[in-house]
Motif scaffolding. Structure first.
Motif, PDB file in Angstrom:
ATOM      1  N   VAL A 149      27.380  71.526  51.941  1.00 25.43           N
ATOM      2  CA  VAL A 149      27.501  72.106  50.610  1.00 25.43           C
ATOM      3  C   VAL A 149      28.013  71.007  49.686  1.00 25.43           C
ATOM      4  CG1 VAL A 149      28.737  73.777  49.184  1.00 25.43           C
ATOM      5  CG2 VAL A 149      27.870  74.451  51.437  1.00 25.43           C
ATOM      6  N   LEU A 150      27.269  70.713  48.634  1.00 27.23           N
ATOM      7  CA  LEU A 150      27.659  69.670  47.685  1.00 27.23           C
ATOM      8  C   LEU A 150      28.493  70.229  46.536  1.00 27.23           C
ATOM      9  CD1 LEU A 150      24.322  67.656  47.415  1.00 27.23           C
ATOM     10  CD2 LEU A 150      26.353  67.073  48.751  1.00 27.23           C
ATOM     11  N   VAL A 151      28.180  71.455  46.090  1.00 25.94           N
ATOM     12  CA  VAL A 151      28.893  72.075  44.970  1.00 25.94           C
ATOM     13  C   VAL A 151      29.137  73.538  45.314  1.00 25.94           C
ATOM     14  CG1 VAL A 151      28.809  72.702  42.522  1.00 25.94           C
ATOM     15  CG2 VAL A 151      27.770  70.567  43.283  1.00 25.94           C
ATOM     16  N   SER A 152      30.384  73.987  45.186  1.00 20.19           N
ATOM     17  CA  SER A 152      30.684  75.400  45.424  1.00 20.19           C
ATOM     18  C   SER A 152      31.648  75.976  44.389  1.00 20.19           C
ATOM     19  CB  SER A 152      31.271  75.595  46.828  1.00 20.19           C
ATOM     20  OG  SER A 152      32.482  74.871  46.957  1.00 20.19           O
ATOM     21  N   LEU A 153      32.247  75.139  43.567  1.00 16.82           N
ATOM     22  CA  LEU A 153      33.181  75.610  42.552  1.00 16.82           C
ATOM     23  C   LEU A 153      32.545  75.552  41.173  1.00 16.82           C
ATOM     24  CD1 LEU A 153      36.385  73.724  43.777  1.00 16.82           C
ATOM     25  CD2 LEU A 153      35.780  76.113  44.183  1.00 16.82           C
ATOM     26  N   GLY A 154      32.886  76.520  40.323  1.00 15.71           N
ATOM     27  CA  GLY A 154      32.392  76.513  38.951  1.00 15.71           C
ATOM     28  C   GLY A 154      30.896  76.719  38.845  1.00 15.71           C
ATOM     29  N   ILE A 155      30.348  77.471  39.787  1.00 12.57           N
ATOM     30  CA  ILE A 155      28.909  77.706  39.834  1.00 12.57           C
ATOM     31  C   ILE A 155      28.697  79.197  40.098  1.00 12.57           C
ATOM     32  CG2 ILE A 155      28.720  77.169  42.298  1.00 12.57           C
ATOM     33  CD1 ILE A 155      26.139  75.662  41.632  1.00 12.57           C
TER      34      ILE A 155
END
Length: 137
Positions: free
Chosen positions: A69-75
């Motif tokens: 997982v590269l991005v999980s916050l603020g999405i």
């Protein structure tokens, strides 16, 4: 050549030859509602957006191995995803946050907001050269 696609209904990412033969599931575990994918054949990467219980941007090898997982916050509702092959950046648009953002596609770092609007409901994004194109509903 191969074609990859995300099956939102069955929570799968699949691949097949261009003529439809040799179809198989690349990723089935850990997906809830995959939305959009992008492929980097030269680096051997597959990227996807996930809308489900835990919205995120993910990456794996083309065979589905080494999933991260590269991005999980603020999405929230990541829709379209696109690769800038010259700058090694990964772009995505989010229909809930009304933003286009980008990260380094190798590390997942250097996150930047490229465009921020209000009530735009961004649906897809594409990057070519110095230009960014997007659609909204």
């Amino acid at each position: 050549g191969n074609i990859y696609w995300a099956d939102h209904g069955f929570s799968l990412i699949e691949v097949a030859r261009l003529n439809g033969s040799f179809r198989y599931v690349v990723i089935s575990q850990g997906l809830d509602q995959p939305r959009s994918i992008a492929v980097h054949p030269e680096k051997g990467y597959l990227f996807w957006t996930e809308w489900g219980q835990s919205p995120c941007i993910g990456r794996a090898h083309l065979d589905g191995s080494e999933k991260v997982v590269l991005v999980s916050l603020g999405i929230a509702w990541p829709n379209g995803i696109s690769i800038d092959y010259e700058e090694n950046k990964l772009y995505w648009c989010d229909a809930r946050t009304d933003k286009i953002e980008r990260i380094d596609l190798e590390s997942g770092g250097s996150r930047e907001i490229v465009l921020s609007g209000s009530n735009v409901d961004m649906f897809s994004v594409a990057v070519f050269g110095a230009y960014i194109y997007w659609s909204d509903r």
